[in-house]
Design a protein around this motif. Structure first.
Motif, short mmCIF file in Angstrom:
data_model
loop_
_atom_site.label_atom_id
_atom_site.label_comp_id
_atom_site.label_asym_id
_atom_site.label_seq_id
_atom_site.Cartn_x
_atom_site.Cartn_y
_atom_site.Cartn_z
N ASP A 38 7.41 0.85 -4.87
CA ASP A 38 7.83 1.32 -3.62
C ASP A 38 8.12 3.02 -3.77
OD1 ASP A 38 8.65 2.00 -0.71
OD2 ASP A 38 10.45 1.08 -1.27
N ASP A 156 3.12 -13.66 -4.78
CA ASP A 156 2.78 -12.48 -4.54
C ASP A 156 3.96 -11.48 -4.51
OD1 ASP A 156 3.15 -11.81 -1.12
OD2 ASP A 156 3.36 -14.03 -2.08
N ARG A 223 -0.86 -6.65 -7.08
CA ARG A 223 -1.00 -6.07 -5.93
C ARG A 223 -1.66 -4.52 -5.92
NH1 ARG A 223 4.42 -3.32 -3.75
NH2 ARG A 223 3.18 -1.16 -3.80
N ILE A 224 -1.09 -4.01 -6.87
CA ILE A 224 -1.67 -2.48 -7.28
C ILE A 224 -3.15 -2.56 -7.40
CG2 ILE A 224 -1.63 -0.73 -8.91
CD1 ILE A 224 1.15 -1.31 -9.30
N ARG A 225 -3.76 -3.65 -8.20
CA ARG A 225 -5.34 -3.90 -8.12
C ARG A 225 -5.98 -4.00 -6.71
NH1 ARG A 225 -5.46 -7.30 -14.06
NH2 ARG A 225 -5.14 -5.29 -15.33
N ALA A 226 -5.25 -4.91 -6.07
CA ALA A 226 -5.76 -5.27 -4.68
C ALA A 226 -5.79 -4.18 -3.78
CB ALA A 226 -4.92 -6.29 -4.31
N GLU A 227 -4.84 -3.26 -4.19
CA GLU A 227 -4.81 -2.12 -3.10
C GLU A 227 -5.50 -0.82 -3.53
OE1 GLU A 227 -0.66 -1.36 -2.72
OE2 GLU A 227 -0.27 -3.25 -1.38
N TYR A 228 -6.13 -0.95 -4.76
CA TYR A 228 -6.72 0.37 -5.47
C TYR A 228 -8.01 0.57 -4.84
CZ TYR A 228 -7.55 3.97 -8.92
OH TYR A 228 -7.94 5.24 -9.43
N LEU A 229 -8.25 1.73 -4.35
CA LEU A 229 -9.44 2.14 -3.56
C LEU A 229 -10.14 3.36 -4.41
CD1 LEU A 229 -8.33 2.22 0.13
CD2 LEU A 229 -9.54 0.35 -1.08
N SER A 232 -11.15 7.91 -5.19
CA SER A 232 -9.79 8.35 -4.89
C SER A 232 -9.90 9.83 -5.38
CB SER A 232 -8.54 7.64 -5.49
OG SER A 232 -8.73 7.88 -6.92
#
Length: 551
Positions: A38, A156, A223-229, A232
Motif C-alpha cells: 500500500d 488472495d 497480486r504484484i505479478r497480476a497487476e504488473y503491466l 512501464s
C-alpha cells in the motif's frame, strides 16, 4: 497477566470484525506489510512513535477518512452493545484526582474520534495505555491468536489483508469498549466515539508490530505479478553514493568491477552504474519493455548493454527513499539491460542523467553501442555552465554588439544612458537592462527581459558591426538571434541544426540540455567576444540599470 480470555470478549471481537468494511480493514491490515502492499498508506515516523500513547496522534497518522469511515460503520453496533457483566478491565489504572479539569471542545478539522479520545485521555490519563496493554495481552493468548488468523480459504492478498485488519480491529474495539464503559465517574465524552477511536489506535499500533500472516508474502507477490503491466516507464531522482547507483534485487555491494566498459557492472541480482559525480542526485528513467527495442536512441553520450539473471524479480533503483520505487518485472529469469548515460564528465549532478531500458532476453555478452572518447576535447557549452548558478539562470537575454559604445547600445535598446537607476529599485519584472564595455564590444544584460531578441533592437544595435543575442525564460522558451550592418540574419528557436552564420555551424542544438549555454557559445563565435562570468558580476556589483522604453 490475563490467563483466560473472557467469552464476552471473543463474541464482541467477532461481532465488530464482521461489521468492519473491507476497504478500511485492508488499510489497517497492511500497516505491517511491505511498503509496496500500500504505497499510499500512512507513514509512521519516529516523532509519532514517541507520541504513540496520545491516542489522537495515532488517529492523525492514519488519516481522517478511514477513521471516520470506521466510526460510521461501527457506531450503531458499539452503541447498542451491552457491556454489563464483563470482568474488570481497569486493573492498574490510577484513580483520577479529586479535582479534574479539561477543556471541552473540538479543534477545527478534527474528527469525532480524535476529539473524544483526546478528551478522555485528558480526563482519565492512562486509559489509552490500559487499552493497548489489554489488547496486546489478549492477542498473545493462543485461543485469541487463532481467532485473529485469516481463515485458510482466504488466499488472495486483498482479502487476507482485510481479514487481518478486521480481526485485530474487532479485538481492539471490544477491549476499548469495555474499558470506556467501566471508566468512572461519568465523564463528558462521546463514549462510542471514544471506544472506537481507542480501538482503532490500539489496533493500528498492534498491527504495525505484528508479523503478517505466513501466507501473506506469497499472496502479495501474486497480486504484484497480476497487476504488473508492460511497457512501464518511470522517472525519478536517485541518490548517488560512492560514485554509483544500482538496479538490483539486493543491497548495493561494496565493490564492483567497471573495468570492462567503465559504465555498468553486473552483480548478483542486478547491475551497478558508475556515475561521474561522487555523490548527489541524478535523474534516472527506467523503462521496462515486453521485447527488445528496435532502435538505438540518439542524443546519448554512452550506451552499454549487459545481461543479468534475476533470482526473484523486482530489482529496484537504489539507493532510493521513494514510497513507490521503480522496479523491473516481478518474475525470475534472464534480463537484458541497456544503460544510456549523459553528462558523466560534467561533474555536476544536475547535468548528469541516465535511461535504463530492461526487457526479458537470454544471456548474451556485454556490448558497447556508443562510447564517448575519453580525454577528448571539452564540450564548448561547458564554458557557460556558470549561468546555471547565476542570477540569470531562470530568465534573461544576453546581447553582444560590436562597433557600438555603451551609450549607443543603450539608446538602441530604448534607454537613456544619462539616467541610471539602482537595480534594487528596478525589480525582477523585466523592462530594464545593464550594459558594460568588454573591450571591443558592448555587453547588454536583461534580467527576465527580452528586448535584445526583437528585430528592431537588433537592427539598431548592429548598425556599426555585428550583434547576437540569446534569450531564455522560465517556460523553456528560447530565441537565438544574429544581426549585421543593421540587418537581421536569423532569429529562431534553437532546435536541431539551424540555418545560421558559418561561424556558428557545427553546434548541435538537438542534444537535450544545455541549450542556453550553446546559445551563448553561438553569440561568442559570431561576435568574436566571450561572455565572462566576471563581466556579469561586474554589472551587478556596479548596481545600476536603465529603464527601457521600447515596448
Amino acid at each position: 497477566m490475563t490467563t483466560d480470555t473472557p467469552a464476552e470478549l471473543k463474541a464482541a471481537a467477532l461481532l465488530f470484525a464482521a461489521r468492519t468494511p473491507a476497504a478500511p480493514a485492508r488499510f489497517l491490515g497492511r500497516l505491517g506489510a511491505p511498503r509496496e502492499a500500500d504505497p499510499h498508506g500512512p507513514v509512521w515516523n519516529r516523532e509519532q512513535q514517541r507520541a504513540a500513547d496520545e491516542p489522537a496522534s495515532e488517529l492523525r497518522a492514519l488519516g481522517q477518512l478511514p477513521v471516520e469511515r470506521l466510526l460510521g460503520a461501527l457506531e450503531l453496533t458499539v452503541g447498542a452493545y451491552d457491556w454489563s457483566g464483563w470482568p474488570d478491565m481497569l486493573a492498574g489504572l490510577p484513580e483520577p484526582p479529586a479535582t479534574q479539569y479539561a477543556f471541552v471542545g473540538q479543534i477545527v478539522g478534527q474528527g469525532e474520534t480524535q476529539a473524544a479520545t483526546g478528551l478522555l485521555d485528558r480526563l482519565r490519563p492512562g486509559v489509552p495505555g490500559v487499552v493497548f496493554a489489554r489488547v496486546r495481552e489478549f492477542a498473545a493468548q493462543p485461543d485469541v491468536a487463532a481467532m485473529l488468523a485469516p481463515p485458510p480459504e482466504v488466499t488472495d492478498e486483498p482479502a487476507m489483508a482485510a481479514a487481518h485488519g478486521a480481526a485485530h480491529l474487532g479485538l481492539a474495539v471490544a477491549v476499548a469498549g469495555s474499558v470506556v464503559h467501566q471508566v468512572g465517574p461519568p465523564v463528558v465524552i462521546d463514549r462510542v466515539a471514544a471506544a472506537i477511536g481507542l480501538g482503532i489506535g490500539a489496533a493500528a499500533r498492534l498491527l504495525r508490530e505484528t508479523p503478517m500472516p505466513p501466507a501473506y508474502a506469497a499472496a502479495l507477490l501474486h497480486r504484484i505479478r497480476a497487476e504488473y503491466l508492460l511497457p512501464s516507464h518511470s522517472s525519478s531522482r536517485i541518490t548517488v553514493t560512492g560514485q554509483r547507483f544500482g538496479l538490483t534485487e539486493r543491497e548495493l555491494p561494496e565493490t564492483a568491477d567497471f573495468g570492462a566498459n567503465g559504465l555498468v557492472a553486473t552483480v548478483d541480482g542486478g547491475a551497478l552504474i558508475r556515475t561521474g559525480v561522487e555523490r548527489g542526485s541524478v535523474r534516472v528513467d527506467l523503462v521496462v519493455l515486453a521485447e527488445a527495442p528496435t532502435e538505438v536512441e540518439p542524443n546519448w553520450e554512452e550506451i552499454v548493454e549487459v545481461s543479468w539473471h534475476a533470482a526473484e524479480g523486482r530489482a529496484t533503483l537504489m539507493p532510493s527513499d521513494s514510497r513507490r520505487p521503480s522496479t523491473t518485472p516481478p518474475w525470475p529469469g534472464d534480463y537484458r539491460l541497456r544503460v544510456h548515460a549523459r553528462g558523466r564528465d560534467e561533474q555536476d549532478a544536475d547535468l548528469e542523467s541516465y535511461r535504463l531500458v530492461v526487457w526479458a532476453a537470454p544471456a548474451a555478452p556485454a556490448q558497447a553501442l556508443l562510447r564517448s572518447e575519453p580525454g577528448g576535447p571539452p564540450k564548448p557549452e561547458r564554458a557557460y555552465r556558470w549561468v546555471r548558478r547565476s542570477r540569470l539562470q531562470v530568465a534573461a537575454t544576453v546581447t553582444l554588439a560590436t562597433g557600438v559604445s555603451v551609450a549607443e547600445a543603450l539608446r538602441a535598446f530604448g534607454a537613456e544612458p544619462d539616467r541610471p537607476v539602482p537595480i534594487d529599485e528596478l525589480g525582477y519584472g523585466g523592462g530594464w537592462a545593464m550594459a558594460l564595455d568588454v573591450g571591443g564590444a558592448t555587453l547588454v544584460v536583461e534580467e527576465n527581459g527580452y528586448q535584445g531578441s526583437r528585430a528592431e533592437v537588433l537592427r539598431a544595435v548592429s548598425t556599426g558591426g555585428r550583434a547576437a543575442s540569446m534569450f531564455w525564460n522560465v517556460n523553456a522558451l528560447t530565441r537565438l538571434s544574429f544581426a549585421e550592418a543593421g540587418e537581421v540574419i536569423s532569429s529562431s528557436e534553437p532546435f536541431g541544426r539551424l540555418d545560421v552564420p558559418p561561424e556558428v555551424a557545427g553546434l548541435d542544438f538537438g542534444t537535450p540540455g544545455g541549450r542556453t549555454e550553446l546559445g551563448l557559445v553561438a553569440v561568442e563565435r559570431f561576435t568574436g567576444h566571450a561572455i565572462a562570468e566576471a563581466d556579469v558580476t561586474r554589472l551587478y556589483d556596479a548596481g545600476v540599470g536603465y529603464r527601457l522604453s521600447r515596448g
